[in-house]
Design a protein around this motif. Structure first.
Motif, PDB file in Angstrom:
ATOM      1  N   ASN A  49      15.305  -9.494  29.299  1.00 32.21           N
ATOM      2  CA  ASN A  49      15.942  -8.521  28.407  1.00 32.21           C
ATOM      3  C   ASN A  49      15.051  -7.322  28.103  1.00 32.21           C
ATOM      4  O   ASN A  49      15.517  -6.344  27.535  1.00 32.21           O
ATOM      5  N   LEU A 337       9.354   0.020  23.159  1.00 28.69           N
ATOM      6  CA  LEU A 337      10.066   1.137  22.538  1.00 28.69           C
ATOM      7  C   LEU A 337       9.373   1.501  21.238  1.00 28.69           C
ATOM      8  O   LEU A 337       8.953   0.632  20.487  1.00 28.69           O
ATOM      9  N   ILE A 339      10.043   2.180  18.051  1.00 25.43           N
ATOM     10  CA  ILE A 339      11.093   2.183  17.039  1.00 25.43           C
ATOM     11  C   ILE A 339      10.513   2.470  15.663  1.00 25.43           C
ATOM     12  O   ILE A 339      11.180   3.042  14.794  1.00 25.43           O
ATOM     13  N   SER A 347       5.705  -7.110  15.435  1.00 21.79           N
ATOM     14  CA  SER A 347       5.989  -8.305  16.225  1.00 21.79           C
ATOM     15  C   SER A 347       7.385  -8.817  15.895  1.00 21.79           C
ATOM     16  O   SER A 347       7.901  -8.627  14.794  1.00 21.79           O
ATOM     17  N   SER A 348       7.987  -9.455  16.890  1.00 18.06           N
ATOM     18  CA  SER A 348       9.305 -10.047  16.702  1.00 18.06           C
ATOM     19  C   SER A 348       9.547 -10.997  17.853  1.00 18.06           C
ATOM     20  O   SER A 348       8.782 -11.029  18.816  1.00 18.06           O
ATOM     21  N   TYR A 350      11.669 -10.630  19.982  1.00 18.36           N
ATOM     22  CA  TYR A 350      12.076  -9.845  21.145  1.00 18.36           C
ATOM     23  C   TYR A 350      10.856  -9.286  21.867  1.00 18.36           C
ATOM     24  O   TYR A 350      10.949  -8.814  22.985  1.00 18.36           O
TER      25      TYR A 350
ATOM     26  N   ALA B 103      22.340 -17.353  11.094  1.00 16.44           N
ATOM     27  CA  ALA B 103      23.766 -17.204  10.790  1.00 16.44           C
ATOM     28  C   ALA B 103      24.488 -16.540  11.948  1.00 16.44           C
ATOM     29  O   ALA B 103      25.564 -16.963  12.361  1.00 16.44           O
ATOM     30  N   ALA B 120      19.583 -14.518  24.666  1.00 17.94           N
ATOM     31  CA  ALA B 120      20.278 -13.441  23.982  1.00 17.94           C
ATOM     32  C   ALA B 120      19.769 -13.359  22.551  1.00 17.94           C
ATOM     33  O   ALA B 120      19.552 -14.377  21.901  1.00 17.94           O
ATOM     34  N   GLN B 121      19.557 -12.131  22.090  1.00 20.60           N
ATOM     35  CA  GLN B 121      19.172 -11.953  20.686  1.00 20.60           C
ATOM     36  C   GLN B 121      19.992 -10.807  20.131  1.00 20.60           C
ATOM     37  O   GLN B 121      19.688  -9.648  20.406  1.00 20.60           O
ATOM     38  N   ARG B 124      17.258  -9.675  15.341  1.00 25.19           N
ATOM     39  CA  ARG B 124      15.923 -10.267  15.310  1.00 25.19           C
ATOM     40  C   ARG B 124      15.204  -9.774  14.058  1.00 25.19           C
ATOM     41  O   ARG B 124      15.473  -8.677  13.561  1.00 25.19           O
ATOM     42  N   ALA B 125      14.289 -10.616  13.578  1.00 28.33           N
ATOM     43  CA  ALA B 125      13.480 -10.243  12.421  1.00 28.33           C
ATOM     44  C   ALA B 125      12.213  -9.604  12.954  1.00 28.33           C
ATOM     45  O   ALA B 125      11.538 -10.174  13.816  1.00 28.33           O
ATOM     46  N   VAL B 126      11.890  -8.425  12.466  1.00 32.63           N
ATOM     47  CA  VAL B 126      10.705  -7.703  12.913  1.00 32.63           C
ATOM     48  C   VAL B 126       9.724  -7.631  11.753  1.00 32.63           C
ATOM     49  O   VAL B 126      10.116  -7.303  10.629  1.00 32.63           O
ATOM     50  N   THR B 127       8.460  -7.967  12.014  1.00 26.94           N
ATOM     51  CA  THR B 127       7.444  -7.801  10.973  1.00 26.94           C
ATOM     52  C   THR B 127       6.567  -6.614  11.341  1.00 26.94           C
ATOM     53  O   THR B 127       6.190  -6.432  12.500  1.00 26.94           O
ATOM     54  N   LEU B 139      12.031  -6.769   8.382  1.00 28.51           N
ATOM     55  CA  LEU B 139      13.421  -6.329   8.345  1.00 28.51           C
ATOM     56  C   LEU B 139      14.155  -6.879   9.561  1.00 28.51           C
ATOM     57  O   LEU B 139      13.547  -7.228  10.556  1.00 28.51           O
ATOM     58  N   LEU B 141      16.663  -6.367  12.754  1.00 28.36           N
ATOM     59  CA  LEU B 141      17.005  -5.275  13.656  1.00 28.36           C
ATOM     60  C   LEU B 141      18.135  -5.726  14.563  1.00 28.36           C
ATOM     61  O   LEU B 141      18.034  -6.767  15.200  1.00 28.36           O
ATOM     62  N   TYR B 187      16.854   0.977  20.737  1.00 22.24           N
ATOM     63  CA  TYR B 187      16.441  -0.087  19.833  1.00 22.24           C
ATOM     64  C   TYR B 187      16.289  -1.423  20.538  1.00 22.24           C
ATOM     65  O   TYR B 187      15.965  -2.420  19.906  1.00 22.24           O
ATOM     66  N   GLY B 188      16.546  -1.444  21.844  1.00 20.95           N
ATOM     67  CA  GLY B 188      16.478  -2.715  22.558  1.00 20.95           C
ATOM     68  C   GLY B 188      17.456  -3.718  21.997  1.00 20.95           C
ATOM     69  O   GLY B 188      17.184  -4.907  21.925  1.00 20.95           O
ATOM     70  N   ARG B 190      20.430  -4.651  23.074  1.00 26.47           N
ATOM     71  CA  ARG B 190      21.369  -5.353  23.956  1.00 26.47           C
ATOM     72  C   ARG B 190      20.699  -6.476  24.708  1.00 26.47           C
ATOM     73  O   ARG B 190      19.519  -6.409  25.046  1.00 26.47           O
TER      74      ARG B 190
ATOM     75  N   PHE C 132      31.605 -21.419  11.514  1.00 28.79           N
ATOM     76  CA  PHE C 132      30.430 -20.906  10.836  1.00 28.79           C
ATOM     77  C   PHE C 132      29.742 -22.071  10.144  1.00 28.79           C
ATOM     78  O   PHE C 132      30.029 -22.387   9.002  1.00 28.79           O
TER      79      PHE C 132
END
Lengths: 396, 280, 172
Positions: A49, A337, A339, A347-348, A350, B103, B120-121, B124-127, B139, B141, B187-188, B190, C132
């Motif tokens: 991805n 990217l 962002i 970090s994440s 992804y 969720a 697939a994501q 995602r939570a980004v720190t 937050l 994303l 934003y990556g 997809r 859900f």
């Protein structure tokens, strides 16, 4: 003035057939690899991805760029009236078609849903440069086929020049479109630039001529000494030198521009200095192997116009060219990217903020190589059935 | 009303007294606590509280959740008068919390297979950490649902599209899996589906060889419900996500955006995203 | 020559007899040559069977564009509706997926050797009611019910309490 006659490739000895068989085998293996990828999904490839376009796209773009450049020899003769190249016009057109078919085949076979090719051919979003490229590629094939036709059929030779001009203009638009596929992407620091289009045009000249020299050297064993005369070799040599320099120029401008822009320092430092993969490929592959060494060979007084030396230089140019496309396509994706400018540690799950890893898998590489084999197979095959090879011009 | 009074008059009936939270309902015998306070006053207090809560509960719900979407009649198309958006308050997003991610994955059927490169994501939570100032933030994303989406511009077949009410979606019937939209997304957001799938959720079809991303839970919105991430964050976590109609000046989200500063990510690209962030 | 002609005559009679009776033999329900198609729920489909047999793909094509592009979710031709009504129970009591030849769509499509594209993405059997996991969300009114159960039970958990907590800020 001697009138060139054309003939079918006749000297089909053991070498010719073994090369053709090799290409056919590679194509079959590649089709098998494609089936494997399509059936199991792209999980079996190295693409993910973050790196969404991989080896197949490197090869596909390489072939498509080379295809548009391969028409160059024909264009020089038809559009710019340089008669010395006229005898190669048909071969040049054929090579352009074959390389394009090879590149497109790789591109289509790598789609997530290649069974939806009909959808791709019937539903168009005209804001997308990709959609425009589909039209440009198909139009190119039709125009080049027409260009070849008017050269072959009697009574239509006068149409050669207009068709040649149309083909030349079309291929410039096509390559601009191919470069713009990357140039229009605002998302990535390495791509979002207008110089992508002229960079690809310059690259196409270089790759196209290198492929033409290779095909001439390897296809026509029996007549190549007569075909590739000293005069022709010198002309090709001069052209190659100019094209290498022009590509170096556009590459330099692209990178220097990025180095000047503080915002792009990250991606430039990564690609040119920090990355063990991309920096090596750029400096060792594109610059040294693909540009400097061939220049040294070609500018050498004694080696310069020697056919074997030129063939070697062409091979180096093409390998360097593959490295160049690899750095552009994959290096540009590997860099994260931007962002969250202003934040340092990101970090994440992804992989935001981290360099993406990419290890090409065997099925992908096989598919890419299949494109080259397909192009060469088509070229060899058509040469045996259609009169594209010039009869050596006898002095009168 | 009498139900509440009757119910509140009795204790849970467990031995050992007051700390029970067992949740059993009406009991007939009295609790020892009853003797501490006159039954009528206790009953009255509980009833009054109940009445007050019932009155303001819908208001609390509205305030906290940004207002539920109105269900649209089944045969009515999405309206261009509405523009769905989200407001994310990063200061309410807790470190290490990934409830919105869980969720979304439960709702839409994508899973964490332990291979983050190809899984697939949708969200995602980004720190984030700023080394110079020491500030940190977390937050979520997801697809930013831009007004001028680059992914829609580049899709050769038009599979990537923006619905009339502003939600950016992938029409998987037309997607050929070329992944150009993934190259184009700033934003990556997809994901490409790398393997054959089974037993998809019937409200979230997804399959091998196509591209997908956050749909703003379009199937829920059309029914008048909230996206799964918003609902979960409000119910189980910090309440960082607010959803609503950006075109309606009276919606909670519009009022909040008008009052407190919020930003778009990569705002220099001028995509006019539907997802905005506060406090990062 | 005569015996040859007689032989050919008898042979042609045989072929005629078999040819005429063959459709009759094939139309028997237990014949393994034709597909066995399970009956759907209710007494009839949304449109007459003959029409559906020919035109279901047109209906689905049209409906899918309306649903995806416009957000129109009418139930008559929705794929979810088809799958739900035409679900076939398997040996384990659950509905079968399209991989099973007993599946409604598969039973005919396998026979006709026409590949079905839909179920690469769509679920081929009805999903669970509450997808859900955890939170059961309902449209407006659920907060009143939660409040009621809160007061009855004395419990500190519940949807409403969660919302109240978020108002006061994090109480970590």
């Amino acid at each position: 003035m001697a009138r060139t006659t054309y003939k079918v490739l006749k000297g089909r000895g053991f070498t010719f057939w073994s090369i053709m068989t090799l290409h056919a085998l590679v194509i079959l293996i590649g089709l098998g690899a494609t089936y494997y990828m399509e059936h199991n999904g792209h999980i079996v490839t190295g693409m993910n991805n973050r790196i969404v376009w991989g080896m197949p796209h490197v090869f596909a773009i390489f072939l498509i760029i080379a295809a548009s450049g391969a028409l160059n020899v024909a264009s020089i003769s038809s559009v710019f009236n340089k008669l010395a190249y006229k005898s190669f016009a048909r071969l040049s057109g054929l090579l352009a078609l074959a390389l394009l078919v090879g590149g497109l085949a790789v591109l289509v076979l790598d789609l997530g849903r290649p069974d939806r090719l009909i959808v791709a051919m019937t539903k168009y979003n005209f804001k997308s440069i990709f959609a425009w490229n589909i039209y440009l590629y198909i139009g190119f094939m039709v125009i080049v086929a027409g260009y070849l036709f008017v050269q072959m059929s009697r009574g239509t030779e006068h149409l050669t020049k207009p068709m040649g001009i149309v083909a030349f203009a079309w291929r410039l638009i096509l390559t601009t479109g191919t470069g713009s596929i990357f140039g229009f992407l605002v998302a990535r620091d390495f791509y979002d630039t207008a110089i992508m289009a002229p960079l690809f045009i310059a690259t196409s000249f270089l790759f196209g001529l290198a492929f033409t020299i290779l095909v001439l050297s390897f296809t026509c064993f029996t007549i190549r000494n007569q075909l590739m005369t000293r005069e022709v070799m010198q002309k090709f040599r001069d052209l190659l030198i100019i094209f290498i320099v022009v590509v170096l120029y556009f590459t330099a401008v692209h990178h220097l521009n990025n180095i000047y822009i503080t915002q792009h320092h990250g991606v430039e430092k990564f690609l040119l200095l920090d990355s063990p993969v991309y920096s090596t490929l750029f400096w060792g592959g594109q610059i040294i192997l693909g540009s400097i060494l061939p220049l040294l060979i070609l500018t050498n007084k004694s080696l310069g116009s020697n056919r074997s030396a030129m063939t070697l230089a062409s091979i180096m140019i093409l390998i360097g060219g593959l490295a160049q496309i690899y750095v552009i396509v994959i290096g540009g994706q590997a860099y994260p990217l931007e962002i969250f400018p202003g934040w340092d540690e990101i970090s994440s799950s992804y992989g935001d903020g981290q360099i993406a890893n990419y290890m090409p898998s065997l099925p992908e590489i096989l598919l890419g190589v299949t494109g080259i084999s397909l192009a060469m197979f088509i070229t060899g095959f058509v040469l045996t059935i259609l009169p594209f090879l010039p009869e050596p011009i006898s002095d009168e | 009303m009498s139900d509440f009074i009757k119910g509140s008059g009795d204790g849970c009936g467990k031995e050992g007294g007051c700390g029970c939270s067992s949740g059993s309902a009406v009991n007939s015998h009295t609790d020892h606590r009853e003797t501490d306070m006159p039954q009528t006053r206790r009953g009255f207090m509980k009833a009054a509280t109940a009445l007050a809560m019932i009155t303001i509960a819908p208001g609390i719900t509205l305030f906290a959740t940004g207002g539920p979407a109105k269900a649209r009649p089944l045969d009515e198309a999405a309206s261009p008068k509405i523009r769905w958006g989200m407001l994310i308050d990063a200061s309410k997003c807790d470190d290490g919390c990934t409830k919105c991610v869980s969720a979304c994955s439960k709702e839409n059927g994508w899973k964490d297979n332990g291979r983050p490169d190809t899984d697939a994501q949708w969200i995602r939570a980004v720190t984030l950490k700023n080394r110079k100032t020491g500030a940190t933030a977390t937050l979520p994303l997801m697809c930013q649902h831009c007004e001028e989406p680059p992914c829609v511009d580049v899709c050769p077949t038009g599979a990537s599209f923006k619905r009339a009410d502003g939600i950016v979606l992938v029409n998987k019937h037309t997607c050929i899996g070329c992944r150009y939209c993934m190259m184009a997304c700033p934003y990556g957001a997809r994901s490409f589906i790398h393997e054959p799938l089974e037993d998809q959720k019937d409200h979230a079809p997804r399959g091998k060889g196509t591209v997908e991303s956050c749909t703003l839970c379009v199937h829920r919105i059309d029914e008048g419900r909230l996206p799964a991430c918003v609902e979960t964050c409000n119910a189980e976590a910090g309440g960082a996500l607010m959803f609503g109609d950006l075109n309606d000046p009276n919606s909670e989200i519009s009022k909040r955006i008008a009052t407190y500063a919020s930003i778009e990510l990569r705002s220099g690209l001028q995509l006019n995203t539907g997802v905005r962030y506060q406090n990062i | 020559m005569t015996s040859m002609r007689i032989f050919k005559f008898i042979l042609s009679i045989w072929i005629m007899v078999i040819g005429v009776s063959l459709p009759g033999q094939l139309s028997a329900a237990e014949s393994s040559l034709l597909p066995t198609i399970a009956k759907g729920k209710g007494d009839k489909c949304v449109l007459p069977t003959e029409y559906m047999r020919r035109n279901h793909m047109d209906l689905l094509d049209h409906q899918r564009d309306e649903t995806v592009l416009d957000g129109v979710r009418t139930k008559q031709f929705s794929l979810k509706g088809c799958v739900s009504c035409h679900a076939v129970k398997g040996t384990d009591g659950k509905a079968v997926t399209v991989k099973d030849p007993k599946h409604f769509c598969a039973s005919c499509h396998n026979y006709a050797a026409v590949h079905i594209d839909c179920f690469d993405c769509h679920a081929s059997r009805p999903g669970e009611k509450d997808q859900f996991g955890g939170l059961k969300s309902k449209p407006a009114g659920h907060d009143v019910a939660a409040l009621k159960s809160y007061l009855h039970s004395g419990s500190q958990t519940g949807v409403l309490t969660g919302q109240q907590t978020s108002l006061r800020g994090r109480n970590k």
